[in-house]
Design an enzyme around this catalytic site. Structure first.
Site, PDB file in Angstrom:
ATOM      1  N   ARG A  77     -16.445  14.402 -32.223  1.00  0.00           N
ATOM      2  CA  ARG A  77     -17.594  13.540 -32.516  1.00  0.00           C
ATOM      3  C   ARG A  77     -18.053  12.711 -31.328  1.00  0.00           C
ATOM      4  O   ARG A  77     -18.202  11.502 -31.439  1.00  0.00           O
ATOM      5  CB  ARG A  77     -17.223  12.559 -33.616  1.00  0.00           C
ATOM      6  CG  ARG A  77     -17.118  13.178 -34.936  1.00  0.00           C
ATOM      7  CD  ARG A  77     -16.918  12.066 -35.948  1.00  0.00           C
ATOM      8  NE  ARG A  77     -17.278  12.531 -37.264  1.00  0.00           N
ATOM      9  CZ  ARG A  77     -17.363  11.747 -38.320  1.00  0.00           C
ATOM     10  NH1 ARG A  77     -17.137  10.465 -38.203  1.00  0.00           N
ATOM     11  NH2 ARG A  77     -17.694  12.225 -39.477  1.00  0.00           N
ATOM     12  N   LYS A 113     -21.416  13.295 -32.868  1.00  0.00           N
ATOM     13  CA  LYS A 113     -21.847  14.140 -33.989  1.00  0.00           C
ATOM     14  C   LYS A 113     -23.202  13.621 -34.465  1.00  0.00           C
ATOM     15  O   LYS A 113     -23.360  12.431 -34.738  1.00  0.00           O
ATOM     16  CB  LYS A 113     -20.850  14.069 -35.142  1.00  0.00           C
ATOM     17  CG  LYS A 113     -21.274  14.881 -36.371  1.00  0.00           C
ATOM     18  CD  LYS A 113     -20.222  14.809 -37.463  1.00  0.00           C
ATOM     19  CE  LYS A 113     -20.700  15.457 -38.761  1.00  0.00           C
ATOM     20  NZ  LYS A 113     -20.861  16.913 -38.669  1.00  0.00           N
TER      21      LYS A 113
END
Ligand SMILES: *[C@@H]1O[C@H](CO)[C@@H](O)[C@H](O)[C@H]1NC(C)=O
Ligand SMILES: *[C@@H]1O[C@H](CO)[C@@H](O)[C@H](O)[C@H]1NC(C)=O
Ligand SMILES: *[C@@H]1O[C@H](CO)[C@@H](O)[C@H](O)[C@H]1NC(C)=O
Ligand SMILES: *[C@@H]1O[C@H](CO)[C@@H](O)[C@H](O)[C@H]1NC(C)=O
Ligand SMILES: *[C@@H]1O[C@H](CO)[C@@H](O)[C@H](O)[C@H]1NC(C)=O
Ligand SMILES: *[C@@H]1O[C@H](CO)[C@@H](O)[C@H](O)[C@H]1NC(C)=O
Length: 479
Positions: free
Chosen positions: A258, A261
Site C-alpha cells: 500500500r 493503494k
C-alpha cells in the site's frame, strides 16, 4: 528593577520575533496550489496538548507552531483487557500485528479473539478545522500518540515539518496518522510518519479534492509488522472520490504494501518520489483511478505495481514514452528508474489526455537526481534545505516543466464497492457512514470473500518476476 525588567522585555520580544519569523516555508504547489492555511496570522506555540487540541479545532485562522513534543500517550487513558483478534496475517506472534476489534465492525470475523491493551488517544485523530497552518520548528515538532483528522468539509490546511509517531503500532486499527475525508486544499509537506497502527495517510471515502503531499517521509520500520518482516504494510491509502493529488518528492522506505493503494475515481500524480526496500507492493491502482507515475526512483521494491483485480488506469513513464505527454500535457514526461525491483508498466494514455488542470507550477526533475534530493529533503528538520516550494527547486535541463493541462474531466461518482465481512456482502448505505465507522470497519473492496479479503496484507515477500506477488486468487486483498 527597571533594568532587569528591560532585559526581560527585550528577551521576550526577541523570542516573539524569532517565532513570528517561523511560519510556513515556501508555498503549496501542484493540485493544492493556493492553499494558505492560517495565512498571516501571528505564529504562536500552544503550551500543552489541551491548548493544541483547542487551537487545531477552533474557528480562528491560526499558524500553530509545534516547537516541542506534544505527547498524547495516556491522555485519554488505556483500553485494558479490551477485545482484539489475531488475523491470519500474524504468523509471527509478538513481531506481528494483532487487530483492535473496533466497535460496530466485524473486520475480525472469525479470527481468534484475544484481549489486548492499547492507548485510547491514537484511535481517533485530532480534529483540524479550516484555515490552519501546523508548522514544526526546526526538528522539534513531534505529535506522539495521536494523528490529525481533517473531515466534514474543512479546507485550506497546511501541515509542515512535523513528526507523527507511536499510534499503537502493535495493532491494526490502532490509529491513522493523517486522515482526510471530505476536504479541499490540503498541503502536507515535510512530515515524517512512523510507528502507526494502521494507515500513515488515508483519504476517503468522501472527496478530498485538491491535495499535495510533498517532501514527506513514510518510514515503515517497525517491530510489529503485518507482514512479519519488520516492514509496515499500511502506508498510503487514497480512497477519496474525485480527488486530485500531487504526490511528490516523498521518501517511502521499509514498507511492505500500500505505498500507495488507490481507488475510486481519483487522479494521483506521483513524481520524483524515492521508494527504498519495499518487500511487497508499491502501487495498487484500482477502480477508476488514474495514476500518472513519472520521474520516480524505486530501489529494492518487490512489486512496483500490483495487479489489481479491478484495475484503474496507469501511465507509468519509461524511456520510450516520454514524448507521449507532449501533446496532452504540453511537456515531455520523465521516465521512472527501477533498480533491483520488479516491473512498472502502464501505458494507458487516456490518463494524460484526460489529466485535470491545476499543476501548472510543478517541475519534474530527472530521475537521476531524485534519490539524493529526496534523502536530503524529505521529512522533518529539513526545511532549510529549500524544497518547501517548487519555485525554490532549481530547474534542470532534463526537467519537464508543466505548461498546461487538458480540460478537467471528472468521471461520475461510482460508489460501487461492498464492505463485506465473512458471510456479508451487502453494500451499506453510504449516508450512514461516518469516517470513524469507515475507518474502524476496514474498507474491503468489491468482492471481498472471506477473512483474507478483509484486508489481510497481500503476502508477496518473495520476488516475483511478474511483479505480481502471491495473489492466490483472493479478490479484495490489500485492505
Ligand atoms: C468502543 O467504544 C467504547 C465506548 O464508547 C470506547 O471506550 C472505546 O474506546 C471504543 N473502542 C474503539 C476501539 O473504538
Ligand atoms: C477560511 O478563510 C476564508 C478566507 O478568509 C473564509 O472565507 C472562510 O470562511 C474561512 N473558513 C472558515 C471555516 O472559517
Ligand atoms: C531490506 O529489508 C529487508 C527486510 O527487512 C532486510 O533484510 C534487508 O537488509 C533490507 N535491505 C537493505 C538494502 O536495507
Ligand atoms: C484506459 O483508461 C480509461 C479511463 O481513463 C479506461 O476507460 C480505459 O478502459 C482504459 N484502457 C485500457 C486499455 O485499459
Ligand atoms: C515502455 O512501456 C511500454 C508500454 O508499457 C512497453 O511496451 C515498452 O516495452 C517499455 N519500454 C521500455 C524501454 O521499457
Ligand atoms: C541538507 O542538505 C545537505 C546537502 O545535501 C545534507 O548534507 C544535509 O544532510 C541535509 N540536511 C538534512 C537535515 O538532511
Amino acid at each position: 528593577m527597571p533594568l532587569l525588567r528591560h532585559l526581560l522585555t527585550a528577551t521576550a520580544l526577541l523570542g516573539a520575533s524569532a517565532q513570528a519569523a517561523t511560519g510556513v516555508t515556501g508555498s503549496a504547489f501542484g493540485f493544492a496550489s493556493g492553499t494558505t492555511g492560517g495565512g498571516d496570522a501571528t505564529p504562536a506555540a500552544p503550551s500543552d496538548i489541551t491548548e493544541l487540541t483547542t487551537w487545531l479545532s477552533d474557528s480562528t485562522p491560526r499558524v500553530i507552531l509545534i516547537d516541542k513534543e506534544f505527547n498524547f500517550l495516556d491522555s485519554e487513558g488505556k483500553c485494558t483487557d479490551c477485545e482484539c483478534c489475531k488475523p491470519s496475517s500474524n504468523t509471527c506472534g509478538s513481531s506481528g500485528q494483532n487487530a483492535v476489534k473496533q466497535n460496530g465492525s466485524d473486520w475480525c470475523g472469525s479470527y481468534p479473539s484475544l484481549t489486548c491493551t492499547y492507548d485510547n488517544a491514537a484511535i481517533e485523530g485530532l480534529e483540524v478545522a479550516s484555515n490552519k497552518s501546523i508548522v514544526g520548528v526546526g526538528s522539534a515538532g513531534v505529535i506522539r500518540g495521536k494523528g490529525l483528522r481533517m473531515v466534514n468539509g474543512v479546507s485550506n490546511i497546511i501541515v509542515q515539518n512535523i513528526h507523527i509517531t507511536q499510534l499503537n503500532p502493535e495493532f491494526i486499527w490502532g490509529g491513522d496518522a493523517i486522515t482526510l475525508d471530505g476536504t479541499n486544499n490540503i498541503w502536507i509537506d515535510h512530515v515524517k510518519i512512523n510507528l502507526i497502527g494502521r494507515q500513515m495517510f488515508v483519504a476517503g471515502y468522501e472527496a478530498s479534492h485538491s491535495v499535495t503531499i510533498s517532501n514527506s517521509e513514510f518510514d515503515g520500520q517497525t517491530s510489529w509488522s503485518a507482514t512479519c518482516n519488520g516492514h509496515h504494510y499500511w502506508t498510503v491509502l487514497g480512497y477519496g472520490h474525485n480527488d486530485k493529488v500531487t504526490f511528490a518528492n516523498n521518501y517511502l522506505h521499509h514498507t511492505s504494501g500500500r505505498s500507495p493503494k488507490l481507488e475510486f475515481n481519483s487522479y494521483w500524480h506521483a513524481y520524483n518520489n524515492y521508494w527504498f526496500n519495499n518487500t511487497g507492493h508499491a502501487f495498487d491502482v484500482g477502480e477508476n483511478t488514474r495514476a500518472l507515475i513519472e520521474g520516480n526512483v524505486m530501489v529494492d521494491v518487490n512489486t512496483p505495481l500490483l495487479a489489481d483485480s479491478n484495475p484503474g488506469a496507469v501511465f507509468a513513464v519509461n524511456s520510450s514514452d516520454v514524448s507521449t505527454c507532449t501533446k496532452a500535457l504540453g511537456r515531455t514526461c520523465v521516465a521512472n528508474t527501477l533498480i533491483s525491483s520488479g516491473t512498472l508498466t502502464g501505458s494507458n494514455s487516456s490518463v494524460i489526455s484526460s489529466w485535470p488542470s491545476g499543476e501548472s507550477d510543478i517541475t519534474v526533475k530527472a530521475a537521476s537526481q531524485v534519490a539524493a534530493y529526496v534523502k536530503a529533503n524529505a521529512g522533518i528538520g529539513k526545511l532549510s534545505n529549500g524544497s518547501g516550494s517548487s519555485s525554490t527547486v532549481a530547474a534542470v535541463a532534463t526537467s519537464a516543466v508543466a505548461k498546461r493541462a487538458g480540460p478537467e474531466r471528472d468521471a461520475p461518482y461510482v460508489p460501487a464497492f461492498s464492505e463485506a465481512g465473512p458471510g456479508a456482502s451487502a453494500v451499506p448505505s453510504q449516508a450512514s457512514w461516518s469516517w470513524r465507522k469507515v475507518s474502524t470497519d476496514g474498507p474491503a473492496p468489491t468482492g471481498a470473500s472471506g477473512p483474507q479479503g478483509l484486508g489481510a496484507p497481500v503476502q508477496g515477500s518473495a520476488p516475483q518476476a511478474t511483479g505480481h506477488g502471491h495473489h492466490h486468487g483472493h479478490h479484495g486483498h490489500g485492505n
